[in-house]
Design an enzyme around this catalytic site. Structure first.
Site, PDB file in Angstrom:
ATOM      1  N   TYR A  32      42.521  37.605  35.918  1.00  0.00           N
ATOM      2  CA  TYR A  32      43.809  37.006  36.263  1.00  0.00           C
ATOM      3  C   TYR A  32      43.948  36.850  37.762  1.00  0.00           C
ATOM      4  O   TYR A  32      43.160  37.387  38.542  1.00  0.00           O
ATOM      5  CB  TYR A  32      44.963  37.824  35.675  1.00  0.00           C
ATOM      6  CG  TYR A  32      45.297  39.119  36.388  1.00  0.00           C
ATOM      7  CD1 TYR A  32      44.468  40.229  36.316  1.00  0.00           C
ATOM      8  CD2 TYR A  32      46.455  39.234  37.143  1.00  0.00           C
ATOM      9  CE1 TYR A  32      44.786  41.419  36.968  1.00  0.00           C
ATOM     10  CE2 TYR A  32      46.797  40.418  37.795  1.00  0.00           C
ATOM     11  CZ  TYR A  32      45.952  41.506  37.703  1.00  0.00           C
ATOM     12  OH  TYR A  32      46.272  42.668  38.360  1.00  0.00           O
ATOM     13  N   ARG A  51      38.618  33.784  44.625  1.00  0.00           N
ATOM     14  CA  ARG A  51      38.396  35.090  43.980  1.00  0.00           C
ATOM     15  C   ARG A  51      38.323  34.940  42.458  1.00  0.00           C
ATOM     16  O   ARG A  51      37.540  35.637  41.795  1.00  0.00           O
ATOM     17  CB  ARG A  51      39.503  36.081  44.362  1.00  0.00           C
ATOM     18  CG  ARG A  51      39.232  37.478  43.791  1.00  0.00           C
ATOM     19  CD  ARG A  51      40.223  38.511  44.282  1.00  0.00           C
ATOM     20  NE  ARG A  51      41.571  38.174  43.865  1.00  0.00           N
ATOM     21  CZ  ARG A  51      42.668  38.763  44.348  1.00  0.00           C
ATOM     22  NH1 ARG A  51      42.570  39.708  45.255  1.00  0.00           N
ATOM     23  NH2 ARG A  51      43.858  38.394  43.911  1.00  0.00           N
ATOM     24  N   ARG A 100      36.099  39.419  15.306  1.00  0.00           N
ATOM     25  CA  ARG A 100      35.937  40.438  16.354  1.00  0.00           C
ATOM     26  C   ARG A 100      34.478  40.864  16.419  1.00  0.00           C
ATOM     27  O   ARG A 100      33.865  41.137  15.393  1.00  0.00           O
ATOM     28  CB  ARG A 100      36.823  41.641  16.025  1.00  0.00           C
ATOM     29  CG  ARG A 100      36.737  42.778  17.030  1.00  0.00           C
ATOM     30  CD  ARG A 100      37.755  43.868  16.695  1.00  0.00           C
ATOM     31  NE  ARG A 100      37.718  44.949  17.689  1.00  0.00           N
ATOM     32  CZ  ARG A 100      36.993  46.059  17.555  1.00  0.00           C
ATOM     33  NH1 ARG A 100      36.258  46.277  16.475  1.00  0.00           N
ATOM     34  NH2 ARG A 100      37.032  46.993  18.502  1.00  0.00           N
ATOM     35  N   LYS A 150      38.953  41.132  39.132  1.00  0.00           N
ATOM     36  CA  LYS A 150      40.389  41.225  38.811  1.00  0.00           C
ATOM     37  C   LYS A 150      40.607  41.040  37.311  1.00  0.00           C
ATOM     38  O   LYS A 150      41.021  39.974  36.853  1.00  0.00           O
ATOM     39  CB  LYS A 150      41.182  40.194  39.631  1.00  0.00           C
ATOM     40  CG  LYS A 150      42.686  40.487  39.698  1.00  0.00           C
ATOM     41  CD  LYS A 150      43.323  39.720  40.829  1.00  0.00           C
ATOM     42  CE  LYS A 150      44.834  39.799  40.839  1.00  0.00           C
ATOM     43  NZ  LYS A 150      45.385  41.143  40.999  1.00  0.00           N
ATOM     44  N   GLU A 182      43.219  52.643  46.478  1.00  0.00           N
ATOM     45  CA  GLU A 182      44.259  51.625  46.696  1.00  0.00           C
ATOM     46  C   GLU A 182      45.477  52.010  45.879  1.00  0.00           C
ATOM     47  O   GLU A 182      45.486  53.059  45.234  1.00  0.00           O
ATOM     48  CB  GLU A 182      43.730  50.234  46.309  1.00  0.00           C
ATOM     49  CG  GLU A 182      43.262  50.144  44.874  1.00  0.00           C
ATOM     50  CD  GLU A 182      42.564  48.835  44.515  1.00  0.00           C
ATOM     51  OE1 GLU A 182      42.879  47.793  45.104  1.00  0.00           O
ATOM     52  OE2 GLU A 182      41.712  48.869  43.611  1.00  0.00           O
ATOM     53  N   LEU A 206      40.026  46.282  44.747  1.00  0.00           N
ATOM     54  CA  LEU A 206      40.158  44.831  44.684  1.00  0.00           C
ATOM     55  C   LEU A 206      40.181  44.282  46.107  1.00  0.00           C
ATOM     56  O   LEU A 206      40.845  44.854  46.979  1.00  0.00           O
ATOM     57  CB  LEU A 206      41.453  44.444  43.962  1.00  0.00           C
ATOM     58  CG  LEU A 206      41.545  42.934  43.729  1.00  0.00           C
ATOM     59  CD1 LEU A 206      40.590  42.495  42.628  1.00  0.00           C
ATOM     60  CD2 LEU A 206      42.958  42.509  43.400  1.00  0.00           C
TER      61      LEU A 206
HETATM   62  N1  PDD Z   1      47.900  42.818  42.142  1.00  0.00           N
HETATM   63  N2  PDD Z   1      44.624  46.001  44.392  1.00  0.00           N
HETATM   64  C1  PDD Z   1      44.976  45.878  43.099  1.00  0.00           C
HETATM   65  C2  PDD Z   1      44.494  46.906  42.147  1.00  0.00           C
HETATM   66  C3  PDD Z   1      45.780  44.803  42.680  1.00  0.00           C
HETATM   67  O1  PDD Z   1      46.111  44.684  41.390  1.00  0.00           O
HETATM   68  C4  PDD Z   1      46.229  43.864  43.632  1.00  0.00           C
HETATM   69  C5  PDD Z   1      47.071  42.673  43.257  1.00  0.00           C
HETATM   70  C6  PDD Z   1      45.850  44.039  44.986  1.00  0.00           C
HETATM   71  C7  PDD Z   1      46.256  43.068  46.068  1.00  0.00           C
HETATM   72  O2  PDD Z   1      45.576  41.843  45.941  1.00  0.00           O
HETATM   73  P1  PDD Z   1      46.246  40.491  46.454  1.00  0.00           P
HETATM   74  O3  PDD Z   1      46.605  40.705  47.872  1.00  0.00           O
HETATM   75  O4  PDD Z   1      45.170  39.494  46.296  1.00  0.00           O
HETATM   76  O5  PDD Z   1      47.463  40.237  45.606  1.00  0.00           O
HETATM   77  C8  PDD Z   1      45.041  45.112  45.320  1.00  0.00           C
HETATM   78  C9  PDD Z   1      48.701  41.721  41.666  1.00  0.00           C
HETATM   79  C10 PDD Z   1      49.708  41.259  42.648  1.00  0.00           C
HETATM   80  C11 PDD Z   1      49.293  42.078  40.314  1.00  0.00           C
HETATM   81  O6  PDD Z   1      48.571  42.714  39.564  1.00  0.00           O
HETATM   82  O7  PDD Z   1      50.430  41.706  40.013  1.00  0.00           O
END
Ligand code: PDD
Length: 286
Positions: A32, A51, A100, A150, A182, A206
């Site tokens: 996503y 990405r 499945r 992601k 993170e 990420l």
């Molecule tokens: N999340 N680390 C993780 C685990 C994340 O899920 C996200 C983003 C980030 C920041 O990435 P970016 O700057 O590209 O948004 C770091 C999104 C916003 C979400 O899951 O809603």
């Protein structure tokens, strides 16, 4: 009623359907992106699209749309839903095979599924939370080993968010082998003696699109940046801390595991970086 996008069609949200055999649903076999919208324009779109390609490639999943088509769909959804400030959620899964099965289906027989929808957030830029800052707790990082992809496997981050809520705070920072990786859905930073410290990129985190932009703006503003691991104890002794993500931009952190940072209000580096990020990314929005 939102208009959403599902596999080539724009539909009212209550008419959009995905198969019960979809591998996103059965196996979290999907990726996503979340792209923010300010003034009806897309923030860091190219970064998110790039990405997405990388996540798909790492999982050998077919991309059902080109970058140009993706941009058109994003813009169409912003337009059709009248979004001035908010987010666009995009998900691509390995599609819905006939049954499945743990093995991946043949992509020629089972096309990927693609879904996009908007989230209206009128106060995204002028978020009152950013004026107060957020509080975090630290928890063990129990996620899988490829956090640079992601994927939609968000159960543990959701559990982390609930642990934070139950502790009366806003979010959780994940800790592995003694070091912060993170936040549940954001990248984590501390500031000490004017230096911005954040974990370096690897399979452990990420590679945030907001992170990349913020580090670039920080360097351009002659701020010092150090990409290295830090512990919770070091973070608690820092002058300030913050997180970044597409949905929070730069968000000050004022407390970690009950320890107040500085005077318990958003620090000057975080406040300045938020201003710069909003200004510059708005200029570059498409
Ligand atoms: N999340 N680390 C993780 C685990 C994340 O899920 C996200 C983003 C980030 C920041 O990435 P970016 O700057 O590209 O948004 C770091 C999104 C916003 C979400 O899951 O809603």
């Amino acid at each position: 009623m939102r208009i959403v996008y599902v596999n080539g069609e724009y539909l009212p949200e209550n008419e959009a359907k995905i198969s019960i055999f979809d591998r996103g649903f059965l196996m979290a076999d999907g990726v996503y992106e979340v792209t923010s919208v300010l003034d009806g324009k897309l923030i860091d779109f190219a970064g998110h699209a790039t990405r997405l390609e990388r996540s798909l490639g790492e999982l050998e999943m077919a991309n059902p749309v080109s970058q140009d088509e993706l941009l058109t769909i994003h813009r169409e959804l912003v337009e059709r839903n009248g979004i001035d400030q908010g987010m666009i959620y995009l998900q691509i899964t390995r599609g819905a095979p006939a049954d499945r099965d743990f093995a991946f289906p043949d992509p020629d027989e089972t096309p990927s599924s693609i879904v996009l929808f908007t989230q209206n957030k009128p106060n995204l830029a002028d978020n009152p939370v950013a004026k107060k800052g957020i509080k975090v707790i630290s928890i063990d990082d129990l996620r899988w080993g490829r956090r640079d992809i992601k994927t939609v496997q968000l159960l543990y981050p959701s559990m982390g968010k609930m642990m934070a809520k139950k502790a009366g705070v806003d979010d959780a920072w994940l800790v592995e082998d003694g070091f912060v990786t993170e936040g549940t859905s954001n990248n984590a930073y501390i500031v000490k003696d004017g230096k911005i410290i954040t974990r370096e990129r690897s399979h452990d985190i990420l590679h945030g699109i907001t992170r990349a932009a913020v580090l670039r703006f920080a360097a351009e503003a002659q701020m010092q940046v150090e990409e290295r691991n830090f512990t919770v104890v070091e973070a608690q002794a820092a002058d300030e801390a913050f997180i970044t993500s597409a949905s929070t931009f730069v968000m000050p952190v004022i407390e970690i595991d009950g320890a107040e940072l500085g005077d318990g209000t958003p620090g000057p580096v975080a406040v300045r970086l938020r201003e710069i990020y909003l200004e510059e990314s708005r200029k570059a929005a498409v």
